[in-house]
Design an enzyme around this catalytic site. Structure first.
Site, PDB file in Angstrom:
ATOM      1  N   LYS A  11       0.846  -1.211   0.000  1.00  0.00           N
ATOM      2  CA  LYS A  11       0.000   0.000   0.000  1.00  0.00           C
ATOM      3  C   LYS A  11       0.871   1.246   0.000  1.00  0.00           C
ATOM      4  O   LYS A  11       2.054   1.200   0.391  1.00  0.00           O
ATOM      5  CB  LYS A  11      -0.933   0.033   1.210  1.00  0.00           C
ATOM      6  N   ASP A 141      -2.337  -1.879  10.254  1.00  0.00           N
ATOM      7  CA  ASP A 141      -2.568  -1.814   8.797  1.00  0.00           C
ATOM      8  C   ASP A 141      -3.170  -3.102   8.231  1.00  0.00           C
ATOM      9  O   ASP A 141      -3.515  -3.163   7.047  1.00  0.00           O
ATOM     10  CB  ASP A 141      -1.239  -1.567   8.058  1.00  0.00           C
TER      11      ASP A 141
END
Ligand code: C5P
Length: 314
Positions: A11, A141
Site C-alpha cells: 500500500k 494496517d
C-alpha cells in the site's frame, strides 16, 4: 496436500494525518490508503505435524516468531484449535518483492494473506470483517491489507470506510535498500515534537476524523481527478523523517523537480517515496531520470499502479 497461493499487495498512503493520542499508546490517525500492484506471493499448505513453518527468499526477513506471518498463523491456531488439530500445521513460503521496512505495509500484507489463506485451508468460512478484526489485533494496517483498494482509515488505522477504487494511476516508487525507518520511532518522535498540538477532546477527535469525508482529497478521489489527488497528497510523518534522513529528502526533492511528476510524497513512516505520473510511459521516463541522477545501486526503483483489491488467491 491442500495448498493456496495468495497475492499480497503493498500500500501507499495518499493521506496521513496524526490528530491525537490514544489511551492504548497509539495515535489517532486519519489516512487514505491505496493498494498498489507491487505484491508478494505467499504459498500456504497443510502439513502433518502440528507446527508452523515459515520460509522466505529474502535474507532480511526472519522466519521465527518475530515475523508477523508466524504470529498470524499462531493466532489462527490459538483461535481455532480444533481446526489446527484436524488439518495439521501450516507451512508458509514467502516470496518477497515488496521492499522491507519501507512504509509499504509489506509485513502487514503478508500477515493479512496468512489469515485469508488459513481461513481457506481450514474451511473456517470467516467473513471479511471477522478476518479484519483478527488482523487488527496483530497490526494496525492489517485490516486495510485484507480489504485493499482505496480506503479511508481512522482510529489506529483499523477503522475502514471504502472509497470508489482508483485503478490505473501510475506510480514510481523509490526506496534505498539499506535504509530502514522504524515506524515506532517515527510516531514517537512526532509525538515529542508536535504532541502539544494534538486534539485532546474526544468530540474534537471524532469531528476531525469525520471531516475527512468532505475533504478536498476525498472529493478528488470521487471525481477520479488524478491531478487534484496529486495536489492533495499529505503525510505528517514527513515532518520528522525527512529532516532525519537526508537521502529521503533528496529523493523527494528530485521527484518534485521532474516535469512528468504531478505529485510526490513519502509513504507511511518511510523511507519509500512515491511519485504520481499521468501515464505508464511517463512513469517509466521518470524512473530512468531518477536512475540517471542517482546511479547508486542501493536505490531500488519500481513502476507500479494503483489497484482495486487487497489479498487475492492467485
Ligand atoms: O500497529 P503497528 O504494529 O503497525 O504499529 C507500529 C508502531 O507504530 C506502533 O508500535 C506505534 O508505535 C506506532 N503507531 C502509532 N499509532 C498508530 C499506528 C502505529 O503510534 N495508529
Amino acid at each position: 496436500m491442500r495448498s493456496y497461493t495468495l497475492i499480497a499487495p503493498a500500500k501507499i498512503n495518499l493521506y496521513l494525518e496524526i490528530i491525537g493520542d490514544r489511551p492504548d499508546g497509539y495515535h489517532e490517525l486519519v489516512m487514505i490508503m491505496q493498494s498498489i500492484d507491487l505484491a508478494d506471493k505467499i504459498e500456504i499448505k497443510s502439513i502433518s505435524s502440528e507446527t508452523i513453518q515459515v520460509h522466505c527468499n529474502h535474507p532480511q526477513v526472519p522466519t521465527d516468531k518475530s515475523n508477523l506471518v508466524y504470529r498470524a498463523a499462531e493466532l489462527m491456531a490459538k483461535k481455532f484449535p480444533e481446526a489446527f488439530a484436524k488439518y495439521g500445521g501450516v507451512d508458509i513460503t514467502l516470496q518477497k518483492y515488496i521492499p522491507v521496512a519501507a512504509g509499504l505495509a509489506g509485513g502487514s500484507t503478508n500477515a493479512a494473506a496468512v489469515l485469508v489463506g488459513i481461513d481457506l485451508l481450514w474451511n473456517l468460512g470467516l467473513t471479511q470483517s471477522e478476518l479484519e478484526e483478527l488482523g487488527a489485533t496483530l497490526g494496525s494496517d492489517i485490516p486495510f491489507c485484507i480489504a485493499g483498494g482505496t480506503v479511508i482509515a481512522t482510529g489506529r488505522g483499523e477503522q475502514l470506510a471504502p472509497l470508489p477504487s482508483l485503478d490505473h494511476i501510475y506510480i514510481v516508487l523509490a526506496k534505498y535498500r539499506s535504509l530502514e525507518v522504524s515506524t515506532a520511532w517515527a510516531y514517537k518522535t512526532y509525538r515529542q515534537e508536535y504532541g502539544s498540538g494534538y486534539l485532546k477532546d474526544t468530540n474534537d477527535l471524532a469531528a476531525r476524523a469525520a471531516a475527512v469525508h468532505s475533504s478536498a482529497m476525498v472529493k478528488a478521489i470521487l471525481d477520479k481527478d488524478t491531478a487534484a489527488i496529486s495536489q492533495q497528497l499529505h503525510n505528517d510523518l514527513e515532518r520528522v523523517v525527512l529532516p532525519a534522513y537526508p537521502q529521503v529528502l533528496q529523493l523527494r526533492e528530485l521527484f518534485a523537480a521532474q516535469t512528468d511528476v504531478i505529485g510526490t510524497m513519502m509513504s507511511g513512516s518511510g523511507p519509500s517515496v512515491f511519485a504520481i505520473c499521468a501515464s505508464q510511459a511517463q512513469a517509466e521516463q521518470v524512473k530512468l531520470q531518477i536512475r540517471e541522477a542517482i546511479p547508486d545501486e542501493d536505490l531500488e526503483l519500481f513502476v507500479t499502479r494503483t489497484i482495486a483489491q487487497g489479498i487475492r488467491v492467485a
